[in-house]
Design an enzyme around this catalytic site. Structure first.
Site, PDB file in Angstrom:
ATOM      1  CG  ASP A 182       5.565  -1.446  -0.324  1.00 25.39           C
ATOM      2  OD1 ASP A 182       5.227  -2.273   0.527  1.00 25.39           O
ATOM      3  OD2 ASP A 182       6.570  -0.717  -0.187  1.00 25.39           O
TER       4      ASP A 182
ATOM      5  CB  CYS B  93     -18.389  53.577  11.489  1.00 21.77           C
ATOM      6  SG  CYS B  93     -18.254  52.786  13.090  1.00 21.77           S
TER       7      CYS B  93
ATOM      8  CG  HIS C 209       3.426   1.773   1.951  1.00 22.92           C
ATOM      9  ND1 HIS C 209       4.654   1.197   2.174  1.00 22.92           N
ATOM     10  CD2 HIS C 209       3.651   2.802   1.099  1.00 22.92           C
ATOM     11  CE1 HIS C 209       5.583   1.847   1.485  1.00 22.92           C
ATOM     12  NE2 HIS C 209       4.994   2.823   0.821  1.00 22.92           N
TER      13      HIS C 209
END
Length: 908
Positions: free
Chosen positions: A146, A713, A110
């Site tokens: 179900d 950097c 399901h």
């Protein structure tokens, strides 16, 4: 799993067929297949597979009559002697005589997380009600609807724009097949649970049919979107337009300003829709918008919504001989599928002739085998269901006439550097340039003269959420997540080619936005960016090779055999925050590795240098990157960067910037334990021995400090010069500085351009004042240049002692800080060089290779240069130690920052 069962399969469809095939491969015996009768002369796929294998097949139109079991049907069922009934997908009512007959009873698939959404339209209601989770349940059948005990469940996330087809194809179908087989194994081995369904949260919704799928317009946009997508493709949400029923397909929430378009009256809607270039825009009662891509009329004809007012204006194409052959080949493919149709006429309708969604996939795959250059989607079939219309559509695609409209971009254009540069200035989110959600902007300044270049959108928190949602959708549900690694590499190569084609424009924008000297911007800022994308493009299809994915011998628990292997996977949505010194190059260093690994990204450029990042976004769209893969958000680091660091859907942060900000990012990233890589501040030592080539050391030492105006950097933040050559070294440096030309960065003869922004210049001047106050000797410079803009003289300090501020802290500018060390004191200078909390880079100049290698081993830095400096390469890993951060950019090591390792163990 040791035991096997005799099974009866009751159901239909490709899903049933795949469950059947996999159960047989696992060794279970299917003793009977019970399916639906042939439709239009075509057998169900489950029946076809079973008949091919010689499995008994029963095709009962019904199992009950007037509410009672049909005894002949029940008897036929009982004759096969099944031990378990497996119902993978079944549309018929099966009597309890059959359900309870086998030894183990019956299990049913399901498509919802029971007890929520009982009923036949479970997937539809999952979307209609806006559930965040979908999934499926395999349960034991009982006499309720179900309601039987749960055997197992699986769940998945629901994407914002998922349709029924999306959920089914991505999760419910493939995972459902695996789970059905797992459930049978558990039953066979006596390990299957029976968990009663809870009463709390139970819902039942009826079957959604066309007559009750009409759109109710007095709802928020999200509810309208959920209603439309919850009915896409069956039964189709609809509204009345111009007196006829029109069905809406392909909806998505639209977060943007109201687009330009032609009004379209819709019955029941308080506000007209808009036919725009992207589709039909409709409005919720909250004023928010939904975009609908396709419309279908009562006669079955489907069109792009953007063509509503011109749907009948398309003239038929005259086909070439090659195209006529292609049409006949496609006609033969249709005939093979529609075997019940004697002749495929131009008027033959694919679906009305008995085809279903499963046949769409087959047809497109067969066409792809013959014409690999013809890329068709499922949606194309639904939009051209008649053969003649399908051929016209296919030919247009084959000719390339269906390509998306040009990306809409508002530019700021400037005539500069003997060219016209066109600069996007809006946020780039989900493949579109849009204004910030709150409409805020800020000015970005040309550091060469202080003038305003453009007013740029300043991204808000809402924009961050939109960008992250777009990146997540692209990663989890979009084309990018499904894309072949080599195709990903081709996109990156194409982007690199476009960057190279636009290199002069990119370098010019970089120069006026960051102050970089044009020649340097062209060679390094842009040139290395192109190289980076090409390097990582080559890695895309090699990530699972060699050490990136391996098999591992593990202890074998006899008599079982085990295989363990690892798999490298992308992380997901990555946030990338970059600095202002190399705007494009820092973007490339991080983004290229991130994309090569298969991630999506949201990038925040530095607030003062957003323009090359936004130009990059334009080029990425033109290269063909799918929407949502790359998102660019200019704006405040404290707002945008902070929210990205905290965002629960961001799984990785890559940052280059200051150490204090890096620490804050680590704290914020702890909210969901994001992976983090940081490239932070530095105070890189450069040691110059008396046995060096002095002129080379002077030249390289100056480059180590003054390259890119010192905004570098890995700049040598402190020079240690051996006492015997100290004075001569300083004299030569000053002589060379006096030869440097300071001026317009676009002038090809300029050596030294302006500092990046005013606040940084002021910080550098304060830095120099501090050095003088502490007793260091200012030999040269230390002042602002008397001219418009943010120019600073190259500066030299000597007599710098270890305790001084300028000996310990980074200037990030054109300031050379020199300290003496005693002749021959190798270990002493090493101790001084390492007495810093930073460890990004370092260098040494000496002719004594043994000494150089000894020092390289002892220096605590991620990079050591010997008799050179600033020599970075796309294949060499780059990153620091200690408070300079962790993680690597560049080289194959950079890929590890954007991948996760999964270990998989199989017993066979």
């Amino acid at each position: 799993y040791q035991h096997k069962l005799k099974l009866a399969l009751i159901g239909q469809s490709i899903f049933g067929q795949e469950v059947y095939n996999k159960l047989r491969r696992e060794g279970h015996k299917v003793v009977g297949v019970f399916t639906v009768p042939d439709k239009n002369g075509q057998a169900d796929p489950l029946a076809l597979a079973a008949e091919k294998d010689g499995t008994p097949v029963f095709k009962f139109p019904r199992w009950r009559a007037k509410g009672k079991p049909i005894q002949e049907v029940v008897a036929a069922y009982k004759s096969v002697g099944a031990e378990l009934n497996v119902l993978p997908f079944c549309t018929q009512f099966i009597p309890m005589d059959v359900i309870d007959c086998p030894k183990h009873g019956s299990i049913i698939y399901h498509p919802s997380i029971l007890p929520r959404h009982r009923g036949a339209s479970a997937i539809n209601w999952t979307l209609i009600q806006g559930d965040k989770k979908a999934g499926f349940t395999i349960f034991w059948a009982d006499d309720g609807l179900d309601t039987g005990p749960i055997l197992l469940q699986r769940e998945c996330d629901v994407g914002q724009n998922d349709t029924v087809d999306d959920l089914y194809n991505r999760f419910l179908f493939p995972e459902g097949i695996k789970a059905m087989v797992e459930a049978v194994h558990l039953i066979a081995d006596g390990k299957a649970p029976r968990i009663p369904q809870p009463k709390e949260g139970a819902t039942y919704e009826g079957i959604q049919k066309k007559e009750n799928a009409e759109i109710s317009w007095d709802q928020p946009a999200a509810a309208l979107h959920n209603w439309i997508r919850g009915h896409d493709k069956v039964p189709g949400a609809w509204a009345t337009i111009d007196g006829q029923v029109v069905t809406f397909y392909g909806s998505s929430l639209l977060d943007a300003s109201v687009p330009a378009g032609q009004e379209l009256a819709i019955k029941g809607a308080s506000r007209p829709g808009l036919i725009t270039k992207n589709g039909l825009v409709v409005f919720g009662n909250d004023g928010k918008m939904v975009l609908v891509r396709n419309l279908q009329f009562e006669d079955g004809k489907m069109i792009p919504a953007s063509k509503y007012f011109s749907a009948d204006e398309t003239t038929a194409l005259e086909l070439t001989e090659e195209e006529k052959k292609m049409a006949e080949d496609i006609r033969a493919i249709w005939k093979g599928i529609l075997s019940n149709v004697p002749v495929i006429e131009d008027s033959t309708d694919f679906f009305k002739s008995g085809a279903s969604s499963m046949h769409v996939v087959r047809m497109l795959e067969e066409i792809k085998q013959k014409y690999s250059g013809l890329q068709l989607q499922n949606e194309d079939v639904y939009m051209a269901t008649k053969f003649a219309d399908f051929i016209q559509m296919a030919v247009r695609k084959f000719r390339g006439e269906d390509k998306e409209e040009e990306l809409v971009i508002d530019y700021v254009s400037k005539n500069v550097n003997n060219m016209t540069v066109n600069m996007p200035y809006q946020c780039f989110i989900n493949g579109q340039f849009i204004n910030a959600d709150d409409g805020k902007t800020y000015d970005t300044i040309n550091p060469a003269d202080g003038s305003i270049i453009a007013s740029v959108s300043s991204a808000s928190l809402a924009d961050v959420d939109k960008a992250v949602a777009a990146a997540k959708e692209a990663f989890e549900n979009g084309e990018w997540g499904r894309m072949n690694a080599r195709k990903r590499g081709r996109l990156m190569y194409r982007l690199a080619d476009l960057m190279e084609e636009h290199q002069e424009e990119l370098a010019t924008i970089e120069s006026i936005d960051s102050g970089a000297v044009y020649t340097l911007a062209l060679k390094t800022h842009v040139g290395m960016s192109v190289q980076t994308f090409r390097y990582f493009a080559g890695w895309c299809d090699k990530i699972q090779a060699s050490e990136y994915g391996s098999t591992i011998p593990i202890n074998q628990a006899r008599p079982n055999h085990n295989l363990t292997f690892t798999k490298k996977e992308p992380i997901g949505v990555c946030a990338i925050v970059i600095p202002w010194n190399y705007p494009l190059m820092m973007l490339a260093w991080k983004s290229a590795a991130c994309l090569a690994a298969g991630n999506t990204l949201v990038l925040k450029p530095a607030q003062v240098t957003p323009l090359t990042s936004l130009k990059f976004a334009e080029l990425s769209a033109k290269a063909g990157f799918p929407k949502g893969v790359i998102n660019i958000l200019p704006g405040s680091g404290g707002l945008v960067g902070q929210h990205l660091s905290e965002h629960p859907d961001v799984r990785k942060v890559g940052f280059t910037g200051s150490t204090p900000t890096g620490k804050q990012i680590m704290k914020s990233a702890a909210t969901n334990l994001k992976k983090v890589s940081l490239e932070l501040g530095g105070k890189s030592p450069l040691i110059i021995f008396s046995d060096c080539e002095l002129d080379r050391a002077v030249k390289m030492g100056m480059g180590a400090v003054y390259f890119n105006k010192g905004e570098n950097c890995i700049a040598a933040g402190r020079l240690f010069v051996e006492e015997s050559i100290h004075d001569e070294f300083v004299r030569k440096v000053v002589e060379e500085i006096k030869k440097m030309k300071i001026g317009d960065p676009l002038d090809r003869s300029t050596d030294h351009g302006p500092q990046n922004h005013k606040a940084h210049l002021e910080k550098l001047l304060q830095y120099c004042e501090t050095g003088v106050k502490e007793g260091a000797t200012l030999v040269y410079g230390g002042r602002q240049v008397r001219r418009p803009g943010f120019f600073m003289e190259p500066t030299v300090f000597t007599d710098v002692e270890d305790h001084m501020y300028i000996a310990q802290e980074e200037s990030f500018g054109p300031v050379m800080v020199i300290s003496k060390f005693k002749n021959g004191d190798v270990d002493g200078v090493l101790r001084r060089a390492n007495t810093t909390e930073y460890g990004l880079a370092s260098g040494v100049f000496t002719k004594d290779l043994s000494k150089a290698l000894y020092i390289s081993e002892k220096l605590e830095a991620g990079t050591v240069f010997i008799n050179t400096y600033n020599k970075t390469d796309v294949a060499a890993p780059f990153g620091g130690f200690k408070q300079s951060g962790f993680g690597k950019d560049l080289g194959e090591e950079a890929l590890h920052e954007y991948l996760r390792t999964k270990a998989i163990t199989v017993e066979y």
